[in-house]
Motif scaffolding. Structure first.
Motif, PDB file in Angstrom:
ATOM      1  N   PHE A  19      -7.936  -3.229  23.518  1.00 13.02           N
ATOM      2  CA  PHE A  19      -8.916  -4.158  22.984  1.00 13.02           C
ATOM      3  C   PHE A  19      -8.838  -4.123  21.474  1.00 13.02           C
ATOM      4  O   PHE A  19      -8.313  -3.183  20.875  1.00 13.02           O
ATOM      5  CB  PHE A  19     -10.328  -3.855  23.485  1.00 13.02           C
ATOM      6  CG  PHE A  19     -10.928  -2.588  22.951  1.00 13.02           C
ATOM      7  CD1 PHE A  19     -11.690  -2.600  21.797  1.00 13.02           C
ATOM      8  CD2 PHE A  19     -10.733  -1.387  23.611  1.00 13.02           C
ATOM      9  CE1 PHE A  19     -12.248  -1.436  21.305  1.00 13.02           C
ATOM     10  CE2 PHE A  19     -11.291  -0.215  23.132  1.00 13.02           C
ATOM     11  CZ  PHE A  19     -12.046  -0.238  21.965  1.00 13.02           C
ATOM     12  N   GLY A  20      -9.327  -5.183  20.854  1.00 15.74           N
ATOM     13  CA  GLY A  20      -9.304  -5.266  19.405  1.00 15.74           C
ATOM     14  C   GLY A  20     -10.570  -5.895  18.875  1.00 15.74           C
ATOM     15  O   GLY A  20     -11.231  -6.679  19.557  1.00 15.74           O
ATOM     16  N   LEU A  21     -10.886  -5.514  17.662  1.00 19.75           N
ATOM     17  CA  LEU A  21     -12.031  -6.085  16.960  1.00 19.75           C
ATOM     18  C   LEU A  21     -11.522  -6.776  15.707  1.00 19.75           C
ATOM     19  O   LEU A  21     -10.641  -6.264  15.026  1.00 19.75           O
ATOM     20  CB  LEU A  21     -13.019  -4.979  16.575  1.00 19.75           C
ATOM     21  CG  LEU A  21     -13.720  -4.341  17.762  1.00 19.75           C
ATOM     22  CD1 LEU A  21     -14.180  -2.935  17.414  1.00 19.75           C
ATOM     23  CD2 LEU A  21     -14.883  -5.197  18.198  1.00 19.75           C
ATOM     24  N   GLN A  22     -12.074  -7.944  15.417  1.00 19.43           N
ATOM     25  CA  GLN A  22     -11.665  -8.710  14.242  1.00 19.43           C
ATOM     26  C   GLN A  22     -12.906  -9.243  13.540  1.00 19.43           C
ATOM     27  O   GLN A  22     -13.904  -9.565  14.192  1.00 19.43           O
ATOM     28  CB  GLN A  22     -10.782  -9.886  14.658  1.00 19.43           C
ATOM     29  CG  GLN A  22     -10.218 -10.676  13.480  1.00 19.43           C
ATOM     30  CD  GLN A  22      -9.410 -11.867  13.935  1.00 19.43           C
ATOM     31  OE1 GLN A  22      -9.948 -12.948  14.098  1.00 19.43           O
ATOM     32  NE2 GLN A  22      -8.116 -11.654  14.150  1.00 19.43           N
ATOM     33  N   GLY A  23     -12.830  -9.350  12.231  1.00 20.21           N
ATOM     34  CA  GLY A  23     -13.885  -9.997  11.465  1.00 20.21           C
ATOM     35  C   GLY A  23     -15.243  -9.337  11.564  1.00 20.21           C
ATOM     36  O   GLY A  23     -16.261 -10.011  11.507  1.00 20.21           O
ATOM     37  N   GLY A  24     -15.278  -8.024  11.740  1.00 18.26           N
ATOM     38  CA  GLY A  24     -16.543  -7.308  11.778  1.00 18.26           C
ATOM     39  C   GLY A  24     -17.202  -7.257  13.139  1.00 18.26           C
ATOM     40  O   GLY A  24     -18.396  -7.010  13.230  1.00 18.26           O
ATOM     41  N   GLY A  25     -16.439  -7.473  14.215  1.00 16.98           N
ATOM     42  CA  GLY A  25     -17.006  -7.275  15.535  1.00 16.98           C
ATOM     43  C   GLY A  25     -16.712  -8.335  16.571  1.00 16.98           C
ATOM     44  O   GLY A  25     -17.297  -8.343  17.640  1.00 16.98           O
ATOM     45  N   GLN A  26     -15.768  -9.242  16.302  1.00 13.01           N
ATOM     46  CA  GLN A  26     -15.349 -10.176  17.337  1.00 13.01           C
ATOM     47  C   GLN A  26     -14.404  -9.421  18.264  1.00 13.01           C
ATOM     48  O   GLN A  26     -13.433  -8.813  17.819  1.00 13.01           O
ATOM     49  CB  GLN A  26     -14.660 -11.395  16.733  1.00 13.01           C
ATOM     50  CG  GLN A  26     -14.349 -12.462  17.746  1.00 13.01           C
ATOM     51  CD  GLN A  26     -13.752 -13.712  17.126  1.00 13.01           C
ATOM     52  OE1 GLN A  26     -13.378 -13.726  15.949  1.00 13.01           O
ATOM     53  NE2 GLN A  26     -13.640 -14.754  17.910  1.00 13.01           N
TER      54      GLN A  26
END
Length: 82
Positions: A19-26
């Protein structure tokens, strides 16, 4: 969706190895890491800030940045993909 911590994203991605998080929590879930010219590894300090409420955890629980994913493997313990 937005506003995830690493733990919330891991729970939302049950059944996926990554899993990945982008832009502060997407949060994004996946079965494989896709490399290529637009998907190269960068230094951890370019992967955003530590997720709210997750300071002091090891490894650092980064929440991604602008056009940067903090990618983790689900293996019991959260492991950043290297």
């Amino acid at each position: 969706s937005f506003g995830h911590t690493s733990q919330a994203c891991a729970a939302a991605c049950t059944g996926y190895p990554l899993f990945g998080l982008q832009g502060g929590g997407q949060c994004f879930c996946g079965h494989a890491y896709v490399g290529g010219a637009n998907h190269t590894r960068v230094a951890d300090n370019k992967c955003g800030r530590v997720c709210p409420g997750e300071g002091g955890k090891l490894p650092a629980r980064l929440c991604g940045g602008g056009w940067r994913n903090a990618v983790f493997a689900q293996s019991g313990d959260l492991l950043p993909v290297r």
